[in-house]
Design a protein around this motif. Structure first.
Motif, mmCIF file in Angstrom:
data_model
loop_
_atom_site.group_PDB
_atom_site.id
_atom_site.type_symbol
_atom_site.label_atom_id
_atom_site.label_comp_id
_atom_site.label_asym_id
_atom_site.label_seq_id
_atom_site.Cartn_x
_atom_site.Cartn_y
_atom_site.Cartn_z
ATOM 1 N N GLU A 9 0.829 -1.211 0.000
ATOM 2 C CA GLU A 9 0.000 0.000 0.000
ATOM 3 C C GLU A 9 0.863 1.260 0.000
ATOM 4 N N HIS A 10 2.017 1.163 0.674
ATOM 5 C CA HIS A 10 2.949 2.310 0.681
ATOM 6 C C HIS A 10 3.663 2.412 -0.664
ATOM 7 N N ARG A 11 4.117 1.257 -1.160
ATOM 8 C CA ARG A 11 4.875 1.283 -2.424
ATOM 9 C C ARG A 11 4.007 1.803 -3.570
ATOM 10 N N ASN A 12 2.737 1.417 -3.561
ATOM 11 C CA ASN A 12 1.845 1.820 -4.660
ATOM 12 C C ASN A 12 1.056 3.083 -4.320
ATOM 13 N N ASP A 13 1.297 3.667 -3.149
ATOM 14 C CA ASP A 13 0.459 4.743 -2.604
ATOM 15 C C ASP A 13 -1.021 4.428 -2.854
ATOM 16 N N PHE A 14 -1.416 3.284 -2.362
ATOM 17 C CA PHE A 14 -2.790 2.832 -2.592
ATOM 18 C C PHE A 14 -3.807 3.780 -1.941
ATOM 19 N N ARG A 15 -4.752 4.229 -2.711
ATOM 20 C CA ARG A 15 -5.894 5.020 -2.206
ATOM 21 C C ARG A 15 -7.152 4.435 -2.807
ATOM 22 N N THR A 16 -8.256 4.503 -2.104
ATOM 23 C CA THR A 16 -9.498 4.024 -2.717
ATOM 24 C C THR A 16 -9.839 4.940 -3.888
ATOM 25 N N PRO A 17 -10.294 4.370 -5.011
ATOM 26 C CA PRO A 17 -10.598 5.202 -6.174
ATOM 27 C C PRO A 17 -11.670 6.242 -5.841
ATOM 28 N N ALA A 18 -11.614 7.366 -6.572
ATOM 29 C CA ALA A 18 -12.625 8.410 -6.355
ATOM 30 C C ALA A 18 -14.007 7.891 -6.764
ATOM 31 N N GLY A 19 -15.014 8.452 -6.147
ATOM 32 C CA GLY A 19 -16.385 8.191 -6.596
ATOM 33 C C GLY A 19 -17.054 6.985 -5.966
ATOM 34 N N LEU A 20 -16.383 6.307 -5.060
ATOM 35 C CA LEU A 20 -17.037 5.163 -4.410
ATOM 36 C C LEU A 20 -17.703 5.611 -3.113
ATOM 37 N N ALA A 21 -18.748 4.890 -2.747
ATOM 38 C CA ALA A 21 -19.448 5.216 -1.502
ATOM 39 C C ALA A 21 -19.073 4.206 -0.422
ATOM 40 N N PHE A 22 -19.109 4.650 0.822
ATOM 41 C CA PHE A 22 -18.923 3.752 1.977
ATOM 42 C C PHE A 22 -20.117 3.974 2.902
ATOM 43 N N PRO A 23 -21.301 3.497 2.463
ATOM 44 C CA PRO A 23 -22.532 3.891 3.155
ATOM 45 C C PRO A 23 -22.665 3.366 4.579
ATOM 46 N N MET A 24 -21.971 2.283 4.923
ATOM 47 C CA MET A 24 -22.084 1.810 6.303
ATOM 48 C C MET A 24 -21.246 2.693 7.235
ATOM 49 N N LEU A 25 -20.104 3.158 6.716
ATOM 50 C CA LEU A 25 -19.259 4.040 7.530
ATOM 51 C C LEU A 25 -19.690 5.496 7.392
ATOM 52 N N GLU A 26 -20.712 5.712 6.550
ATOM 53 C CA GLU A 26 -21.265 7.056 6.307
ATOM 54 C C GLU A 26 -20.166 7.992 5.793
ATOM 55 N N LYS A 27 -19.374 7.463 4.847
ATOM 56 C CA LYS A 27 -18.279 8.260 4.274
ATOM 57 C C LYS A 27 -18.266 8.138 2.746
ATOM 58 N N THR A 28 -17.713 9.138 2.102
ATOM 59 C CA THR A 28 -17.463 9.046 0.668
ATOM 60 C C THR A 28 -15.999 8.634 0.473
ATOM 61 N N SER A 29 -15.665 8.192 -0.763
ATOM 62 C CA SER A 29 -14.252 7.830 -0.944
ATOM 63 C C SER A 29 -13.372 9.074 -0.945
ATOM 64 N N GLU A 30 -13.968 10.251 -1.228
ATOM 65 C CA GLU A 30 -13.165 11.480 -1.145
ATOM 66 C C GLU A 30 -12.671 11.660 0.299
ATOM 67 N N MET A 31 -13.532 11.342 1.254
ATOM 68 C CA MET A 31 -13.122 11.455 2.659
ATOM 69 C C MET A 31 -12.078 10.387 2.991
ATOM 70 N N ILE A 32 -12.279 9.170 2.463
ATOM 71 C CA ILE A 32 -11.370 8.080 2.810
ATOM 72 C C ILE A 32 -10.040 8.202 2.064
ATOM 73 N N ARG A 33 -10.099 8.613 0.787
ATOM 74 C CA ARG A 33 -8.865 8.629 -0.001
ATOM 75 C C ARG A 33 -7.940 9.802 0.348
ATOM 76 N N ALA A 34 -8.456 10.708 1.161
ATOM 77 C CA ALA A 34 -7.602 11.802 1.633
ATOM 78 C C ALA A 34 -6.446 11.255 2.467
ATOM 79 N N ASP A 35 -6.650 10.060 3.016
ATOM 80 C CA ASP A 35 -5.640 9.430 3.857
ATOM 81 C C ASP A 35 -5.181 8.127 3.233
ATOM 82 N N THR A 36 -4.041 7.592 3.715
ATOM 83 C CA THR A 36 -3.682 6.221 3.344
ATOM 84 C C THR A 36 -4.685 5.292 4.016
#
Ligand SMILES: Cc1cc2nc3c(=O)[nH]c(=O)nc-3n(C[C@H](O)[C@H](O)[C@H](O)COP(=O)(O)O)c2cc1C
Ligand SMILES: O=C(O)C(=O)c1ccccc1
Length: 381
Positions: A185-212
């Motif tokens: 994940e570090h080598r590839n700087d893995f981030r969740t792709p933009a535009g996905l929803a995380f409805p159980m965590l009540e988050k968007t991928s924009e919120m999640i992908r801001a971080d590793t």
């Protein structure tokens, strides 16, 4: 005269899917490197992820012959339902990276094969949508996976929503106070792709992908957890079964019994958490012994064939679960892919039962297995 045998060549673009490893190769051909590595990798030195599958090989099958296997039944009673065979799909996050329909496709395929699906808290569709997708097909009842979360009100909302739409159990993932070390994940700087929803965590991928991945996990997950804090609280807010996922020792099975859990999943998170833990099939016997028939014991990690399922049952597991095989199948061909994966494991398991002389799940026992010794005869269990 010997007829000339012409082997039929298959163009490289066409994959013939006969096994789980065919699905793995087909997925690898489709997925970008960062996503493929995220799904496939274990933690640190990749020891446990490899051990999980390899450890099955030391067990050999002891077939009994000349038995009537014309009426073989693979069905099993699991989580209050009769399922087609003792194999379900483990909760795995972010399935929409593998296929746009993600968990909806997995849910439909599970319902068509009549087995349970574990829904990750990191799903890209809501538990309502995922259960709705399977309801019209079969009243199977899925399982909601939860972490111990910092935000208890949010955790409670996840559980209540799951119960409302017919989930039959929760799996509390107990092996992840923090994430394992995942170099990819570090080598590839893995981030969740933009535009996905995380409805159980009540988050968007924009919120999640801001971080590793690691940092976003620390953001919501609680490492301030304990048996006494989690289990009575879970019991007080839900009537669903409460299972602990990620147990590897007899000591923790005894605690699960003491706290009145319904069952444990012997799991090392597919080798993604603490590297150097035993293969789950090697941890299973002590867990089954400690359960002493008082709580149920399931297993996941490295199960890739009908023989693996058979071996886990022979060693006392009630049911097996698979994680990556479902992801690979989703990437390969969505719902049809997952259906193919479940069908491969179903027919392989059924055939294994017939070839070992077992007509029902109850016929599978320790005497069906032996352990290969380097120089010498098979050791009986
Ligand atoms: C890509 C991926 C995501 C996962 N996400 C979760 C998750 O969100 N929650 C969880 O409890 N386990 C998660 N797991 C672990 C699986 O539930 C399961 O324990 C593991 O995949 C089983 O091993 P296998 O992949 O060798 O079958 C994940 C595993 C993978 C490979
Ligand atoms: O990667 C994992 O193993 C896992 O549990 C997870 C956690 C957060 C998002 C996706 C998967």
């Amino acid at each position: 005269m010997v007829e000339k045998f012409e082997s039929k060549r298959v163009p490289p673009s066409e994959h013939i899917i006969l096994s789980i490893s065919d699905l793995q190769s087909a997925a690898a051909a489709k997925l970008p490197t960062g996503i493929r590595d995220f799904y496939n990798s274990g933690s640190t030195d990749q020891i446990t992820v490899l051990d999980n599958s390899n450890a099955y090989k030391k067990y050999k099958l002891r077939p009994r012959v000349l038995r009537d296997v014309s009426n073989v039944s693979t069905s099993a009673s699991v989580l209050g339902k009769t399922i087609d065979f003792p194999l379900c799909v483990s909760p795995a996050g972010i399935q929409a990276m593998a296929h746009p329909l993600g968990e909806l496709a997995t849910s439909r395929a599970c319902a068509k094969r009549n087995v349970h699906m574990g829904i990750s808290s990191f799903s890209n569709y809501s538990v309502e949508e995922i259960c709705e997708a399977s309801r019209a097909i079969a009243p199977i009842g899925h399982v909601m996976q939860v972490y111990s979360m910092k935000d208890r009100a949010k955790q409670e909302r996840i559980i209540k929503r799951a119960e409302q739409v017919g989930c039959v159990a929760i799996f509390l993932t107990a092996d992840s106070p923090v994430l394992g070390v995942r170099y990819n994940e570090h080598r590839n700087d893995f981030r969740t792709p933009a535009g996905l929803a995380f409805p159980m965590l009540e988050k968007t991928s924009e919120m999640i992908r801001a971080d590793t991945h690691d940092a976003s996990f620390v953001g919501f997950n609680s490492d301030y957890h304990s048996w006494a804090r989690e289990i009575p609280w879970l019991r007080s807010i839900t009537k669903m079964q409460v299972w602990i996922k990620g147990v590897l020792t007899a000591e923790d099975v005894l605690l699960a019994r003491e706290y009145g859990c319904d069952g444990v999943v012997v799991s090392n998170h597919g080798g993604r958490q603490l590297d150097g833990t035993p293969a789950t099939i090697d941890a299973l016997p002590e867990c089954v012994e400690a359960a002493a028939g008082q709580i149920r014991v399931h297993i996941d990690g490295g199960i890739r064939s009908g023989q693996d399922i058979f071996k886990a049952l022979a060693l006392g597991a009630e049911c097996c679960w698979v994680g990556r095989p479902a992801i690979w199948s989703l990437a390969y061909d969505g719902e049809a892919g997952v259906r193919t994966m479940l069908d491969i494991l179903y027919t392989d398991f059924r055939r294994c039962m017939q070839l070992t002389g077992c007509s029902s799940i109850a016929d599978i026992s320790k005497s069906s297995l032996g352990i290969a010794r380097k120089d010498g005869p098979l050791a009986r269990l």
